[in-house]
Design an enzyme around this catalytic site. Structure first.
Site, short mmCIF file in Angstrom:
data_model
loop_
_atom_site.label_atom_id
_atom_site.label_comp_id
_atom_site.label_asym_id
_atom_site.label_seq_id
_atom_site.Cartn_x
_atom_site.Cartn_y
_atom_site.Cartn_z
N HIS A 9 0.80 -1.22 0.00
CA HIS A 9 0.00 0.00 0.00
C HIS A 9 0.83 1.27 0.00
O HIS A 9 0.27 2.36 0.16
CB HIS A 9 -0.92 0.03 1.22
CG HIS A 9 -2.10 -0.89 1.15
ND1 HIS A 9 -3.25 -0.58 0.45
CD2 HIS A 9 -2.29 -2.12 1.66
CE1 HIS A 9 -4.11 -1.58 0.57
NE2 HIS A 9 -3.56 -2.52 1.29
N LYS B 284 -9.58 12.96 4.45
CA LYS B 284 -8.67 11.82 4.46
C LYS B 284 -7.67 12.01 5.59
O LYS B 284 -7.63 13.07 6.22
CB LYS B 284 -7.94 11.67 3.12
CG LYS B 284 -7.19 12.93 2.66
CD LYS B 284 -6.60 12.72 1.27
CE LYS B 284 -7.65 12.75 0.20
NZ LYS B 284 -7.60 11.61 -0.71
N ARG B 285 -6.90 10.97 5.85
CA ARG B 285 -5.86 11.06 6.86
C ARG B 285 -4.97 12.27 6.60
O ARG B 285 -4.62 12.55 5.45
CB ARG B 285 -5.04 9.76 6.82
CG ARG B 285 -3.91 9.66 7.81
CD ARG B 285 -3.42 8.21 7.87
NE ARG B 285 -3.13 7.66 6.54
CZ ARG B 285 -1.92 7.64 6.00
NH1 ARG B 285 -0.88 8.16 6.64
NH2 ARG B 285 -1.73 7.09 4.82
N LYS C 244 -0.34 13.92 1.28
CA LYS C 244 -1.70 14.12 0.79
C LYS C 244 -2.00 15.60 0.54
O LYS C 244 -3.02 15.94 -0.04
CB LYS C 244 -2.70 13.50 1.76
CG LYS C 244 -2.58 11.97 1.83
CD LYS C 244 -3.56 11.37 2.83
CE LYS C 244 -3.40 9.86 2.94
NZ LYS C 244 -3.87 9.14 1.74
N THR D 232 -9.23 5.43 -2.25
CA THR D 232 -10.59 4.93 -2.49
C THR D 232 -11.60 6.04 -2.31
O THR D 232 -12.71 5.96 -2.85
CB THR D 232 -10.93 3.75 -1.55
OG1 THR D 232 -10.70 4.15 -0.19
CG2 THR D 232 -10.11 2.53 -1.88
N LYS E 29 -15.28 6.96 -4.29
CA LYS E 29 -16.57 7.23 -3.63
C LYS E 29 -17.15 8.55 -4.10
O LYS E 29 -18.35 8.66 -4.38
CB LYS E 29 -16.37 7.23 -2.11
CG LYS E 29 -15.95 5.88 -1.55
CD LYS E 29 -15.34 6.00 -0.15
CE LYS E 29 -14.65 4.72 0.23
NZ LYS E 29 -13.79 4.86 1.42
#
Length: 827
Positions: free
Chosen positions: A375, A565-566, A571, A673, A677
């Site tokens: 991952h 998100k985290r 990110k 993911t 969504k």
């Protein structure tokens, strides 16, 4: 079957069994109502006239659970009778969210339960709200595991998910004075009606001690400590309720009795020290690992659940099939990331030391049994453990790792590997204080290693596993992630689901590929308006949630720009915040310009020890406070950071999103993911060509997505070699003004230097290329607002996003695993 839906955006969608005999339908309602009342009286111990909302939730859940158990038993019996191969999915996280609405929907009982409770004066939605989110995960990895479990049940793959029953999960996030504060997540404090404690299924898991050889030269481990692993089972219901699998979570129990003499003499702490140490294993997800004690606890957790799971699956295999030599023919073990990778050494220990196989036999079986999902492409994120810690805590496993490594390197040397290549593929990293590379162990011990997007898989072969791929060719394959549409469309967005079914028919509920039939409606004005109306309703609901949680009143007519998100530097929530400040500056500088209202929504948790990520959370909250209280922007720009992001909150946010922020540094996001969504629900993506964004862009079309920034082949060398961020800032007046404002305390007037270090660090070493991509990101945001100003174009793109993402169903992903990794036929 006929589908029945409801216009209320919060009413979960579920297919409903309807017959021509209305008496039969009413009989089902009456029967379920009576079942709920029986559970309320005999198991909850309540009376309907005095029952609390929590009592009704328990009674409803127990009534539904009873209906699941027969199907659960039938699924297990069929799998055993037919000799089906079983998938064992090992994951440190299962972010399953609330289960009642999911179970009712998949069983087709949503409307039946609604009517049953209506007759008792109870609202189903209020009942749903009583269920806490199971605190069994953190982010995408855990939610992926939950989606995969549901999909395996939905397409009839016999499976058992193995993990840890965390009493407190990760943590509950509070935001106080803009700062993240972590408090325990007590999701089990009132019990969990979904689980079954299997007191008769338990295993003693050893730690420490020493190893000896018996008279046959077989190695015998004498642990210095044992911890009992007790199983708790939760049924996982598939679509239409046709198959039910098992999520088995392990709870740690002390095997040492309470030292009563010490307790009675006043040493209350010392008398329970061993018990506390043992049971700490299943207390908290991802304990802080900055300290040596924290690292040891994390390793104890990973070995505890991997060992218990392997003991369990071997017990089941021998009970059903008798011969340990057929283990790989009847069982596939999927390692979800490196957390359960110690299982490679543990299975070898069990096969060789306990079941008496010779090494070569055991290794062939073990490698054929295991497969490994990677991952991450960041070497620092691939787990490794200090050799001294492994030797002390798991002495026999460490011996086995040494032997696996010796044979692994010997084979590579025989094929001409150089010393440099041998160093790169060794399971032991000798360059950084001697550490066991868990990703390498998983790779060497698995017959298949998969990435989770096409880009990620390709980069695996050229970056983190380049030398291993050369030494052990043909093992790497791609399995792009997916999401379960039952949860993320039907349950999360019933209004959109109803619109889709009304437009293209109910077969789409069983066949996601039918979503493509929406494409011809993308230009239809009436359909666009209906699509926009359901989005507006979802935004109104989210605005209510935001107002209740943080006291900010959002404008539902604004563009909702969402990044949830985290919180992590790669990110790039920071890039989004910088754009927010730039937009704020522009609105104040040009107040007469025709600005369209925009809302920036953030949510996510930072690891407790990740200080830079926590500083970014504080900056987001400081920027929010200043902008939301400034009358000069007149509500044209609002910012909301929603605390304690979880599955339930995501189910409110995603249907309301207009713009999906997927802006990671190219080459670092394995898949994502959340991007799937959002696209499924008709949000348009703004993102880099990273992870699954690449495949989303290919399916929805580049004209229906906003791509910006450096590509992976450009970002990699810049991150490796560095670049002059100061020169980039000097060439970008807007970025310079933003950084000056943040650095000089415009958003932290009570502490002007609060973010000076953050800005200086960005200028000195912009490792995640925030400054490098800023201008491109701002330009893409201008394109977004240009499209938003043309509603016909916007809603056409939104509809086409929903229509063209059927491929991202986790059902498709699981079928690919079954066919290409697990060698398992599916129905």
């Amino acid at each position: 079957m006929v589908c029945k839906g409801h216009g209320d955006v919060r009413r979960p969608w579920g297919f409903q069994r309807v017959t021509d005999d209305s008496v039969t339908v009413e009989a089902e309602v009456v029967a379920l109502r009576q079942a709920v009342l029986n559970k309320l009286m005999y198991e909850v111990g309540g009376r309907d006239e005095r029952a609390s909302p929590r009592d009704w939730f328990l009674a409803a859940t127990l009534a539904v659970r009873d209906r699941i158990v027969d199907r659960w038993r039938a699924s297990n019996d069929e799998a055993a009778a037919q000799g089906h191969k079983q998938v064992c999915y090992l994951s440190m996280e299962f972010l399953i969210g609330r289960l009642l609405s999911d179970a009712l929907g998949n069983l087709g009982l949503t409307d039946t339960m609604r009517q049953a409770l209506d007759g008792l004066g109870v609202e189903l939605e209020e009942t749903f709200a009583q269920e806490p989110d199971a605190a069994l995960g953190n982010g995408g990895l855990g939610r992926l595991a939950a989606c995969f479990m549901e999909s395996m049940a939905s397409i009839g793959v016999p499976a058992i998910g193995y993990g840890i029953r965390y009493e407190h999960g990760l943590f509950r996030q509070l935001i106080q004075d803009g700062r993240q504060r972590e408090v325990p997540e007590d999701w089990l404090s009132l019990g969990n009606p979904w689980e079954f404690e299997r007191a008769g299924i338990g295993y003693d898991i050893g730690f420490g001690g020493y190893v000896t050889a018996d008279g046959d030269a077989r190695m015998v481990w004498h642990p210095g400590e044992t911890v009992r692993a007790i199983a708790y089972d939760t049924p996982v219901v598939g679509w239409r309720g046709q198959w039910v699998n098992t999520l088995r979570l392990w709870s740690a129990r002390a095997t040492d009795p309470l030292h009563l003499d010490a307790f009675n003499s006043g040493d209350h702490v010392g008398a329970q020290a061993n018990r506390v140490r043992a049971e700490a294993i299943s207390r908290v997800l991802y304990p802080g690992d900055e300290s040596a004690a924290g690292q040891e606890l994390r390793l104890r957790q990973e070995y505890f659940f991997a060992s218990a799971s392997l003991h369990d699956l071997i017990r089941r295999h021998l009970r059903l099939h008798g011969d340990i030599l057929t283990l790989a023919e009847k069982t596939s073990v999927q390692l979800n990331d490196t957390h359960p990778a110690i299982g490679v050494a543990e299975l070898m220990r069990l096969l060789v030391d306990v079941h008496g196989l010779d090494w070569e036999q055991a290794w062939e079986i073990s490698r054929a049994t295991f497969s490994y999902t990677n991952h991450t492409l960041m070497p620092e994120a691939l787990e490794s453990w200090p050799v001294p810690l492994m030797e002390r805590l798991l002495p026999r496993n460490m011996q086995i790792i040494y032997l696996i490594n010796a044979r692994h390197l010997e084979a590579a040397r025989a094929h001409g590997a150089t010393d440099t290549q041998l160093s790169a593929i060794s399971l032991i990293d000798e360059q950084h204080g001697r550490r066991v590379r868990m990703g390498h162990l998983a790779f060497a011990g698995s017959h298949k290693i998969n990435g989770v997007s096409a880009l990620h898989t390709g980069l695996m072969k050229t970056t983190v596993f380049a030398e291993l791929d050369r030494a052990l060719p043909g093992r790497i394959c791609n399995k792009t992630n997916g999401i379960t549409f039952r949860r993320w469309l039907m349950r999360a967005n019933p209004a959109l689901t109803r619109l889709i079914v009304d437009t293209i028919g109910p077969r789409v509920l069983d066949d996601a590929e039918r979503l493509a039939d929406l494409a011809p409606h993308a230009r239809d004005a009436a359909f666009q308006q209906a699509f926009a109306r359901q989005r507006r309703t979802a935004k109104e609901h989210l605005a209510k949630v935001v107002r209740e949680r943080i006291g900010v009143t959002l404008n539902p007519d604004a563009l909702f720009d969402v990044q949830i998100k985290r919180i992590h530097e790669y990110k790039r929530q920071l890039l989004n915040i910088l754009h927010t400040v730039a937009l704020y500056n522009a609105m104040r500088a040009r107040p007469m310009a025709p600005w369209a209202p925009q809302v920036k929504i953030f949510a996510g948790k930072a690891a407790p020890s990740y200080h830079q990520a926590k500083l970014i959370i504080r900056l987001a909250n400081d920027v929010s406070r200043v902008i939301n209280s400034d009358p000069t922007v007149r509500g044209l720009l609002q910012v909301a950071f929603l605390p304690n992001y979880n599955v339930t909150l995501a189910e409110s946010i995603i249907p309301a999103a207009d713009l999906s922020e997927q802006i990671s540094t190219a080459g670092l996001e394995a898949s994502g993911t959340g991007n799937m969504k959002f696209a499924l629900n008709g949000a348009i993506t703004i993102g880099t060509l990273d992870g699954a964004n690449v495949e989303i862009s290919e399916r929805v079309g580049l004209e229906n997505i906003f791509i910006f920034g450096l590509k992976a082949h450009q970002a990699g060398p810049m991150r490796r070699d560095g670049f002059d961020a100061r020169a980039v800032v000097e060439a970008s007046p807007d970025l310079g003004a933003v950084l000056d404002a943040i650095s000089n305390g415009v958003f932290s007037p009570e502490e002007p230097d609060r973010y000076r270090g953050l800005v200086e660090g960005l200028l000195a070493h912009d490792h995640f290329l925030v400054t490098a991509d800023f201008d491109s990101y701002v330009a893409a945001q201008r394109q977004v607002m240009g499209r938003w100003a043309r509603p016909v174009e916007w809603w056409r793109s939104a509809v086409l996003n929903t229509a063209n993402v059927a491929w991202f169903s986790s059902d498709r992903t699981i079928r690919e695993y079954a066919d290409e990794v697990w060698d398992l036929p599916v129905r």
